[in-house]
Design an enzyme around this catalytic site. Structure first.
Site, short mmCIF file in Angstrom:
data_model
loop_
_atom_site.label_atom_id
_atom_site.label_comp_id
_atom_site.label_asym_id
_atom_site.label_seq_id
_atom_site.Cartn_x
_atom_site.Cartn_y
_atom_site.Cartn_z
N ARG A 237 0.87 -1.17 0.00
CA ARG A 237 0.00 0.00 0.00
C ARG A 237 0.91 1.22 0.00
O ARG A 237 1.97 1.22 0.64
CB ARG A 237 -0.90 0.03 1.25
CG ARG A 237 -2.04 -0.98 1.22
CD ARG A 237 -3.10 -0.63 0.17
NE ARG A 237 -4.23 -1.56 0.15
CZ ARG A 237 -4.33 -2.61 -0.65
NH1 ARG A 237 -3.37 -2.91 -1.49
NH2 ARG A 237 -5.41 -3.37 -0.61
N GLU A 266 -4.74 7.29 -4.45
CA GLU A 266 -5.06 6.62 -5.72
C GLU A 266 -6.46 7.01 -6.17
O GLU A 266 -7.36 7.06 -5.32
CB GLU A 266 -4.97 5.10 -5.54
CG GLU A 266 -3.55 4.64 -5.27
CD GLU A 266 -3.44 3.13 -5.06
OE1 GLU A 266 -4.43 2.41 -5.30
OE2 GLU A 266 -2.37 2.67 -4.67
N HIS A 285 -1.88 0.52 -9.82
CA HIS A 285 -2.36 -0.53 -8.88
C HIS A 285 -2.90 -1.74 -9.66
O HIS A 285 -4.09 -2.06 -9.60
CB HIS A 285 -3.43 0.03 -7.94
CG HIS A 285 -3.60 -0.79 -6.70
ND1 HIS A 285 -3.92 -0.27 -5.48
CD2 HIS A 285 -3.47 -2.13 -6.49
CE1 HIS A 285 -4.01 -1.24 -4.57
NE2 HIS A 285 -3.73 -2.39 -5.18
C1 DGY Z 1 -5.70 -6.27 -2.87
O1 DGY Z 1 -6.39 -7.25 -3.14
O2 DGY Z 1 -5.66 -5.78 -1.75
C2 DGY Z 1 -4.92 -5.71 -3.99
O3 DGY Z 1 -4.21 -4.58 -3.63
C3 DGY Z 1 -5.83 -5.41 -5.14
O4 DGY Z 1 -5.08 -5.47 -6.31
#
Ligand code: DGY
Length: 324
Positions: A237, A266, A285
């Site tokens: 993240r 984002e 992402h």
């Molecule tokens: C998640 O599943 O948390 C991922 O970041 C999505 O791509």
């Protein structure tokens, strides 16, 4: 009486039909406008909520007093107040496992792309610069045989490390709350303190979940611990890294490059210099974003919702306490 499920994410027609066999299904678009009477009325009768990137707030939960389960189509759930759900007896389900290998592929793509300057040089050709053989100013760095430091050694971290160790002969370091003896055995991985890993690794790959403890885990001090030749990759993240400190480190040559799939905000603001920096590969992402994997994640969320609302234990339950 059939229970009500609200969908706030992408399901295939088959997945939606599967839900409709058991429940009344309705769709809501994000972001939710709780001031809209129809949104309020749908939430007031909702038993299940299924979707991705939902901002779950206490106001939303107050508006949905019948809610039994939230099934997020993601493995991460930093956008959901788990304790609040647990207090209200609402199950939270996520989608681990099915996205592990795909997300690790994305991590490795960023390692390769940054080290070998793939995006930068592809752009360079498009701009018509290839008039003669390239010189050392455009050379990259080797990946094979280097040291890969994994910050976080859960399923995805282990899958990235496996690619590095078995595919590229890399030495693996990891920092993680608990030791992983099986992986130490399988990959020769060594557990160490974060500052040791940062000082030793050629590639630092971040895979820890975002929590109060991991927010800005990598900041000015940690970046200064890294080698000037090192590359930082983030597939976790954005907020795990202090983005302002990272930009400065990349501008000042504190570290060599960064491969980033995630950002503090984002979609990334157009003001951010990151995508325009030559030593950055920035992606929108895409960690789990393949047709196969997103479909498997949505299916897992459908299965979790169905099981939970039928009084059966969901496959991936985050807050076990609610089930007990
Ligand atoms: C998640 O599943 O948390 C991922 O970041 C999505 O791509």
């Amino acid at each position: 009486m059939q229970k009500n499920v609200i969908v706030m994410g992408r399901l295939s027609p088959t997945q939606r039909a599967e839900l409709e066999q058991h429940f009344q299904v309705a769709e809501l678009t994000k972001p939710l406008d709780l001031t809209q009477p129809d949104v309020h009325s749908m939430l007031s009768n909702a038993h299940g909520l299924i979707g991705s990137g939902m901002q779950v707030t206490t106001t939303l939960l107050d508006a949905a007093p019948a809610l039994e389960v939230i099934a997020t189509i993601s493995v991460g759930y930093d956008n959901i107040p788990v304790d609040e759900l647990t207090k209200r007896g609402i199950m939270l389900c996520n989608t681990p496992d099915v996205l592990t290998e795909t997300t690790a592929d994305t991590g490795f793509a960023l390692i390769m792309a940054t080290a070998r300057r793939v995006v930068e040089l592809a752009e360079w050709i498009k701009e018509g610069h290839w008039q003669t053989s390239i010189g050392p100013d455009l050379f990259g760095s080797d990946v094979h045989g280097k040291t890969l430091g994994m910050v976080g050694f859960g399923r995805i971290g282990q899958a990235v490390a496996r690619r590095g160790a078995l595919g590229f002969g890399m030495r693996i370091l990891y920092s993680n709350a608990s030791p992983k003896p099986a992986l130490e055995q399988e990959l020769g991985a060594q557990r160490c303190e974060l500052h040791e890993l940062l000082a030793d690794a050629d590639f630092v790959c971040v895979t820890v979940p975002l929590t109060a403890e991991t927010e800005h885990l990598i900041g000015v001090t940690e970046l200064a611990h890294m080698k000037p030749s090192a590359i930082l990759v983030n597939i976790a993240r954005g907020k795990v890294i202090d983005e302002k400190a990272l930009i400065e480190a990349l501008e000042q040559g504190v570290i060599k490059a960064a491969g980033l799939d995630v950002f503090a905000q984002e979609p990334l603001s157009s003001e951010s210099p990151l995508p325009r920096m030559a030593n950055v590969v920035a992606l929108p992402h895409i960690g789990s974003a393949t047709h196969e994997t997103r479909d498997a994640m949505a299916q897992r969320a459908v299965d979790n919702t169905r099981l939970a609302l039928q009084g059966k234990r969901p496959i991936s339950l985050v807050n076990e306490e609610v089930w007990r």
